[in-house]
Design a protein around this motif. Structure first.
Motif, PDB file in Angstrom:
ATOM      1  N   HIS A  79       1.269   5.492  -1.786  1.00  0.00           N
ATOM      2  CA  HIS A  79       0.838   6.620  -2.628  1.00  0.00           C
ATOM      3  C   HIS A  79       2.119   7.296  -3.102  1.00  0.00           C
ATOM      4  CE1 HIS A  79      -3.304   6.530  -0.791  1.00  0.00           C
ATOM      5  NE2 HIS A  79      -2.610   5.953   0.174  1.00  0.00           N
TER       6      HIS A  79
ATOM      7  N   ASP B 299       2.338   2.710   3.387  1.00  0.00           N
ATOM      8  CA  ASP B 299       1.451   3.848   3.160  1.00  0.00           C
ATOM      9  C   ASP B 299       2.276   5.111   2.875  1.00  0.00           C
ATOM     10  OD1 ASP B 299      -0.951   5.107   2.742  1.00  0.00           O
ATOM     11  OD2 ASP B 299      -1.387   5.446   4.857  1.00  0.00           O
TER      12      ASP B 299
ATOM     13  N   HIS C 172      -6.133   0.004   6.678  1.00  0.00           N
ATOM     14  CA  HIS C 172      -6.199   0.993   7.788  1.00  0.00           C
ATOM     15  C   HIS C 172      -6.912   0.384   8.997  1.00  0.00           C
ATOM     16  CE1 HIS C 172      -4.144   4.512   6.422  1.00  0.00           C
ATOM     17  NE2 HIS C 172      -4.747   4.430   5.256  1.00  0.00           N
TER      18      HIS C 172
ATOM     19  N   HIS D 221      -9.559   1.756   1.326  1.00  0.00           N
ATOM     20  CA  HIS D 221      -9.149   2.460   2.536  1.00  0.00           C
ATOM     21  C   HIS D 221     -10.397   2.503   3.417  1.00  0.00           C
ATOM     22  CE1 HIS D 221      -5.911   4.041   0.053  1.00  0.00           C
ATOM     23  NE2 HIS D 221      -5.397   4.673   1.088  1.00  0.00           N
TER      24      HIS D 221
ATOM     25  N   HIS E 179       0.845  -1.204   0.000  1.00  0.00           N
ATOM     26  CA  HIS E 179       0.000   0.000   0.000  1.00  0.00           C
ATOM     27  C   HIS E 179       0.880   1.254   0.000  1.00  0.00           C
ATOM     28  CE1 HIS E 179      -3.777   2.067   1.905  1.00  0.00           C
ATOM     29  NE2 HIS E 179      -2.917   3.030   1.576  1.00  0.00           N
TER      30      HIS E 179
ATOM     31  N   LYS F  87      -0.566   3.674  -5.830  1.00  0.00           N
ATOM     32  CA  LYS F  87      -1.892   4.190  -6.179  1.00  0.00           C
ATOM     33  C   LYS F  87      -1.766   5.549  -6.859  1.00  0.00           C
ATOM     34  CE  LYS F  87      -3.337   2.319  -1.719  1.00  0.00           C
ATOM     35  NZ  LYS F  87      -3.869   1.009  -2.081  1.00  0.00           N
TER      36      LYS F  87
HETATM   37 ZN   LIG Z   1      -3.352   5.012   1.823  1.00  0.00          ZN
END
Ligand SMILES: [Zn+2]
Length: 407
Positions: free
Chosen positions: A80, A316, A265, A242, A78, A147
């Motif tokens: 970004h 994350d 999460h 999420h 996961h 992502k």
């Molecule tokens: Zn995230």
């Protein structure tokens, strides 16, 4: 003798997982002692005792592991990782007690990154991402999910996904993320736009495997998330979510309606709901560095998922949490979430790979991709015990030595 690309011998300890792990036991987890591996064409070709491997295989490249621990490389499930700019000013706001929701309401947070990212060229984004990827790999990550979500409109989401997909030499899984509702849109209008414009075009250009929705307070509500998932399924995407990060508004309950590859999460999910989630086939993605970066001391209900759920781990990595090291995530899984080293290893390798459908990664077995780490410690408990610094001795990625302390 058979000739192969690489032989590793004199390995002190290594761990084999039979399948994604809910509860570690003697059936699904085996410790190998004093053994060797033959690697050919980027794959694990054979495994056996050190003597067996040295007798049967010859290679120009031989590594004496010197009784050290060997594991699979990490899978970061996961991130970004594609954006421009940075947000160090918000760290000061958070340290002064201003919540992330408040920062978001004032046009900061994701909105700030979106405006910088929209103005960034594809070349800039590519060079940013390349730097992050190199750091991530050098710290032991051999596959990474990335992502989109800082573009928001069709043109910019496509731009981000194109850049993600341009790194063909790495193991990257690309996800289209419905991240936030742009300020200029009403929520339902943007969902229409996302469903009618973005999802079909991303499919047409084959730029993502997953669709993810940030379902939460101040993001997408339950009904909007449901609509996006329905459209994504219709176009053949797999789903991630999420869920319940900031507030529980029922997002994780959507697992009853949709086949979710991962639900990530869960910091605000009530205990009894976590128990129900744990029995599904969805991976529960835990992101301890992200929890810490929020400075609000909210942890998921670990005791309700321990030994029941397929837990997976990720960094994350984002402008809010610029921490790319899965080694640190492994450390935090032990010292912050209180998992045992064997659990933290399963969650950050085979389970993370499972959540991304990467069955050829995340394990030490014949036929799997040879993404292996020789550690500067003798056993797994030592790897968990020492923490906070890079303990990699030798890193093998797709069968090639890409980092070695001796070099
Ligand atoms: Zn995230």
């Amino acid at each position: 003798m058979n000739s192969v690309d690489l032989v590793i011998y004199n390995i002190g300890e290594a761990v084999y997982f039979k399948e994604p792990i809910r509860k570690v036991n003697d059936e699904n987890t085996k410790m190998f002692k004093d053994f060797g591996i033959a690697i050919n064409n980027g794959e694990i070709f054979d495994i056996g005792s050190s003597d067996y491997i040295l007798t049967k295989y010859n290679s120009k490249n031989k590594i004496n592991a010197d009784k050290r621990l060997l594991t699979s490389g990490f899978v970061d499930m996961h991130t970004h990782a594609i954006f421009a700019g940075s947000r160090e000013d918000e760290l000061y706001k958070k340290l002064s007690g201003i919540s992330y929701s408040q920062i978001l309401k004032e046009g900061g947070g994701i909105y700030k990154t979106v405006s910088i990212t929209k103005n960034a060229s594809e070349e800039t984004l590519k060079s940013n991402l390349e730097k992050i990827l190199k750091k991530s790999i050098s710290l032991g990550t051999v596959a990474i999910e990335i992502k989109s979500g800082y573009g928001l409109d069709l043109e910019n989401e496509l731009k981000l996904l194109r850049v993600i997909n341009s790194f063909k030499e790495y193991n990257i899984i690309s996800t289209l993320l419905a991240h936030v509702i742009p300020k200029e849109f009403d929520g339902d209008e943007y969902v229409d736009y996302f469903i009618n414009k973005i999802i079909p075009e991303v499919k047409r250009q084959n730029l993502a495997k997953y669709v993810d929705v940030f379902c939460d307070e101040n993001a997408f509500n339950l009904e909007q998330t449901r609509r996006i998932f329905k459209a994504a399924l219709k176009y053949g995407f797999k789903l991630r979510m999420h869920a319940d990060q900031i507030k529980y508004i029922g997002c994780s309950d959507l697992v009853k309606e949709f086949p979710l590859s991962s639900i990530d999460h869960l910091e605000s999910t009530p205990q009894e709901k976590v128990k129900a989630l744990s029995e599904t086939g969805s991976a529960l993605g835990l992101l301890p560095a992200s929890v810490i970066s929020m400075l609000d001391n909210k942890k998921p209900a670990i005791d309700s998922m321990r030994n029941k759920a397929i837990i997976a781990l990720g960094t994350d990595y984002s402008p809010n949490n610029p921490m790319i090291s899965m080694q640190t995530v492994f450390d935090l899984a032990i010292y912050y979430l209180n998992f045992k080293p064997i659990e933290a290893l399963a969650y950050s390798t085979i389970n993370s790979a499972y959540s991304l459908g990467l069955n050829h990664l995340g394990n030490i077995d014949i036929g799997k991709e040879a993404d292996l780490i020789i550690w500067d410690v003798e056993n797994l408990n030592q790897l968990g015990y020492y923490w906070g610094y890079d303990r990699i001795n030798t890193l093998i990625y797709k069968g090639k030595i890409i980092k070695s302390q001796e070099n």
